[in-house]
Scaffold this motif. Structure first.
Motif, mmCIF file in Angstrom:
data_model
loop_
_atom_site.group_PDB
_atom_site.id
_atom_site.type_symbol
_atom_site.label_atom_id
_atom_site.label_comp_id
_atom_site.label_asym_id
_atom_site.label_seq_id
_atom_site.Cartn_x
_atom_site.Cartn_y
_atom_site.Cartn_z
ATOM 1 N N LEU A 254 10.017 -0.794 -63.427
ATOM 2 C CA LEU A 254 11.455 -0.503 -63.857
ATOM 3 C C LEU A 254 12.286 0.022 -62.798
ATOM 4 O O LEU A 254 13.596 0.211 -62.928
ATOM 5 C CB LEU A 254 11.674 0.210 -65.154
ATOM 6 C CG LEU A 254 10.875 -0.082 -66.447
ATOM 7 C CD1 LEU A 254 11.065 1.121 -67.363
ATOM 8 C CD2 LEU A 254 11.631 -1.314 -66.993
ATOM 9 N N GLY A 255 11.935 0.199 -61.429
ATOM 10 C CA GLY A 255 12.532 0.768 -60.453
ATOM 11 C C GLY A 255 12.851 2.309 -60.644
ATOM 12 O O GLY A 255 13.527 2.901 -59.670
ATOM 13 N N ILE A 256 11.973 2.860 -61.298
ATOM 14 C CA ILE A 256 12.207 4.467 -61.530
ATOM 15 C C ILE A 256 11.360 5.006 -60.190
ATOM 16 O O ILE A 256 10.421 4.750 -59.929
ATOM 17 C CB ILE A 256 11.344 4.764 -62.827
ATOM 18 C CG1 ILE A 256 12.128 4.144 -64.157
ATOM 19 C CG2 ILE A 256 11.265 6.199 -62.927
ATOM 20 C CD1 ILE A 256 11.279 4.342 -65.294
ATOM 21 N N ALA A 257 12.202 6.034 -59.819
ATOM 22 C CA ALA A 257 11.814 6.782 -58.311
ATOM 23 C C ALA A 257 11.784 8.070 -58.829
ATOM 24 O O ALA A 257 11.499 8.804 -57.781
ATOM 25 C CB ALA A 257 13.001 6.436 -57.342
ATOM 26 N N LEU A 268 18.570 5.525 -72.041
ATOM 27 C CA LEU A 268 19.592 4.496 -72.021
ATOM 28 C C LEU A 268 19.100 3.146 -72.616
ATOM 29 O O LEU A 268 19.954 2.228 -73.273
ATOM 30 C CB LEU A 268 19.956 3.954 -70.460
ATOM 31 C CG LEU A 268 20.739 5.416 -69.578
ATOM 32 C CD1 LEU A 268 21.119 4.751 -68.335
ATOM 33 C CD2 LEU A 268 22.060 5.683 -70.609
ATOM 34 N N SER A 269 17.724 3.035 -72.856
ATOM 35 C CA SER A 269 17.054 1.852 -73.323
ATOM 36 C C SER A 269 17.393 1.885 -74.894
ATOM 37 O O SER A 269 17.236 0.691 -75.342
ATOM 38 C CB SER A 269 15.750 1.853 -73.058
ATOM 39 O OG SER A 269 15.003 2.896 -73.803
ATOM 40 N N HIS A 270 17.902 2.720 -75.359
ATOM 41 C CA HIS A 270 18.403 2.619 -76.764
ATOM 42 C C HIS A 270 19.863 2.218 -76.665
ATOM 43 O O HIS A 270 20.592 2.620 -76.400
ATOM 44 C CB HIS A 270 18.294 3.944 -77.625
ATOM 45 C CG HIS A 270 18.265 4.023 -79.203
ATOM 46 N ND1 HIS A 270 19.410 3.435 -79.819
ATOM 47 C CD2 HIS A 270 17.628 4.270 -80.080
ATOM 48 C CE1 HIS A 270 19.244 3.404 -80.887
ATOM 49 N NE2 HIS A 270 18.119 3.740 -81.283
ATOM 50 N N PRO A 271 19.919 0.882 -77.517
ATOM 51 C CA PRO A 271 21.132 -0.088 -77.485
ATOM 52 C C PRO A 271 22.145 0.782 -78.133
ATOM 53 O O PRO A 271 23.380 0.303 -77.561
ATOM 54 C CB PRO A 271 20.823 -1.055 -78.174
ATOM 55 C CG PRO A 271 19.750 -0.712 -79.148
ATOM 56 C CD PRO A 271 18.811 0.473 -78.546
ATOM 57 N N LEU A 297 15.642 -1.962 -67.581
ATOM 58 C CA LEU A 297 15.620 -0.728 -68.847
ATOM 59 C C LEU A 297 14.473 -1.215 -69.423
ATOM 60 O O LEU A 297 14.021 -2.325 -69.516
ATOM 61 C CB LEU A 297 16.816 -0.712 -69.561
ATOM 62 C CG LEU A 297 17.997 -0.141 -69.189
ATOM 63 C CD1 LEU A 297 19.139 -0.152 -70.079
ATOM 64 C CD2 LEU A 297 17.940 1.234 -68.794
ATOM 65 N N PRO A 298 13.595 -0.156 -70.039
ATOM 66 C CA PRO A 298 12.514 -0.483 -70.678
ATOM 67 C C PRO A 298 12.519 -1.191 -72.087
ATOM 68 O O PRO A 298 13.506 -1.109 -72.762
ATOM 69 C CB PRO A 298 11.728 0.936 -70.974
ATOM 70 C CG PRO A 298 12.876 2.045 -71.100
ATOM 71 C CD PRO A 298 13.776 1.528 -70.007
ATOM 72 N N ASP A 299 11.684 -2.143 -72.362
ATOM 73 C CA ASP A 299 11.703 -2.802 -73.765
ATOM 74 C C ASP A 299 10.975 -1.850 -74.811
ATOM 75 O O ASP A 299 10.428 -0.791 -74.245
ATOM 76 C CB ASP A 299 11.359 -4.162 -73.603
ATOM 77 C CG ASP A 299 9.675 -4.264 -73.200
ATOM 78 O OD1 ASP A 299 9.175 -3.091 -73.126
ATOM 79 O OD2 ASP A 299 9.067 -5.057 -73.023
ATOM 80 N N ALA A 300 10.894 -2.224 -76.155
ATOM 81 C CA ALA A 300 10.245 -1.447 -76.958
ATOM 82 C C ALA A 300 9.045 -0.980 -76.653
ATOM 83 O O ALA A 300 8.508 0.035 -76.828
ATOM 84 C CB ALA A 300 10.371 -2.357 -78.504
ATOM 85 N N GLU A 304 7.773 2.887 -75.958
ATOM 86 C CA GLU A 304 6.486 3.725 -76.585
ATOM 87 C C GLU A 304 5.513 4.270 -75.696
ATOM 88 O O GLU A 304 4.908 5.362 -75.752
ATOM 89 C CB GLU A 304 6.167 3.055 -77.761
ATOM 90 C CG GLU A 304 6.937 2.692 -78.832
ATOM 91 C CD GLU A 304 7.717 3.723 -79.282
ATOM 92 O OE1 GLU A 304 6.817 4.907 -79.567
ATOM 93 O OE2 GLU A 304 8.781 3.858 -79.539
ATOM 94 N N ARG A 305 5.479 3.366 -74.701
ATOM 95 C CA ARG A 305 4.279 3.835 -73.533
ATOM 96 C C ARG A 305 4.862 5.148 -72.712
ATOM 97 O O ARG A 305 4.148 6.089 -72.373
ATOM 98 C CB ARG A 305 4.190 2.690 -72.400
ATOM 99 C CG ARG A 305 3.299 2.833 -71.524
ATOM 100 C CD ARG A 305 2.964 1.715 -70.626
ATOM 101 N NE ARG A 305 1.736 1.912 -69.472
ATOM 102 C CZ ARG A 305 1.328 1.004 -68.721
ATOM 103 N NH1 ARG A 305 2.145 -0.100 -68.451
ATOM 104 N NH2 ARG A 305 0.347 1.503 -67.966
#
Length: 313
Positions: A254-257, A268-271, A297-300, A304-305
């Protein structure tokens, strides 16, 4: 994996390259640079998905000789594409210092100012005192129109929100809402959402604090209410939890650094979340935080992961 400090250096270098007209190395670079924005349901106006809060460390710095450094934080917010600045009269000197610094820097009109109202004592608010506090916020911010004022912690909503509706109708504020950061006030928040024409709510929401997913966020979606997410780092709770640990290798998908981006991308992944407003008094940390509103952004399943990874620490 990259540390928070190294991630800030990388963000600064990328920003400098963009300013010099550097060419992206591959197509993914363009996608990664796209800013995540979210619409305010009532109007469709889009806001950058990460802003800046002014409680906690920002508030502490505002009361010290380090206050001038906060100008750099506000400038970093804008330089990285953010606009939302959340404050309150109850956050020590934050509102006044930020207003002064923003005016000195000539950036006051570039910020989306979100402040709060609460003069309730013993559950009741004096309308005259409420109006006086609002006028003081106008003086501190130095603008004829404030973007958003919210009733802080749903205190005497009938009295205080009535004043905000009046100001909204008069065009002195653009949006009005309520906030709640205490579980004991959850029913009061839900009642206000069901009965008042709210533009915004402000709530605590983090990867290890998801109670708002049960009633509040679905109701916000149903009622068309924008949501500011406060304390996305659990104040200091999440930092204590991950101290001395590196982010998992799969977060790079996800490009998380950094851990900051890990926590913020989850939020933010919660719509229904419109904007997360982490507080900081350090420009480098602000740049790191704002990096979360670029890229995927992460999917569902990934959400959870991520949540399970934190729960297992």
């Amino acid at each position: 994996m990259t540390s928070r400090r190294d991630a800030c250096k990388i963000a600064l270098a990328l920003g400098a390259g963009a300013a010099l007209g550097a060419t992206p190395l591959h197509a993914a670079s363009a996608r990664a640079s796209e800013l995540i924005t979210r619409p305010i349901p009532r109007t469709g106006e889009r806001l950058p998905a990460v802003g800046l809060g002014s409680s906690a460390t920002f508030s502490s710095a505002a009361n010290t000789q380090d206050a001038q450094r906060l100008r750099e934080v506000l400038e970093a917010l804008l330089a990285q594409g953010g606009t939302v600045f959340d404050t309150a009269p109850s956050y020590g000197a934050s509102e006044e210092v930020a207003g002064t610094l923003a005016q000195q820097a000539g950036i006051a009109d570039k910020l989306f100012w979100a402040t709060k109202l609460n003069v309730a004592q013993g559950g009741k608010a004096d309308p005259q005192q409420a109006r006086a506090q609002i006028e003081e916020s106008f003086r501190r911010i130095g603008r004829p129109v404030i973007d958003l004022i919210q009733v802080h912690n749903v205190a005497d909503v009938p009295t205080q929100y009535a004043i905000l509706k009046e100001l909204r109708e008069a065009g002195r504020i653009r949006y009005a809402g309520v906030t709640n950061t205490f579980s004991r006030n959850r029913d009061t928040l839900v009642h206000a959402m069901q009965t008042e024409p709210l533009d915004f709510i402000g709530i605590d929401y983090a990867i290890d604090n998801r109670d708002m997913e049960e009633r509040v966020l679905p109701l916000a979606a149903d009622r068309g209410i924008a949501v500011l997410a406060y304390a996305p780092f659990g104040r200091t709770r999440l930092w204590d939890r991950v101290r001395g640990r590196t982010i998992p290798p799969w977060a790079a998908e996800l490009g998380i650094a950094s851990w900051a981006q890990f926590f913020l991308k989850f939020v933010l992944s919660h719509p229904v979340i419109t904007c997360a407003t982490p507080a900081t008094s350090r420009p480098a940390n602000a740049i790191d935080n704002l990096g979360a509103m670029r890229g995927e952004l992460p999917d569902a399943a990934m959400r959870e992961r991520m949540a399970q990874h934190i729960a297992d620490l």
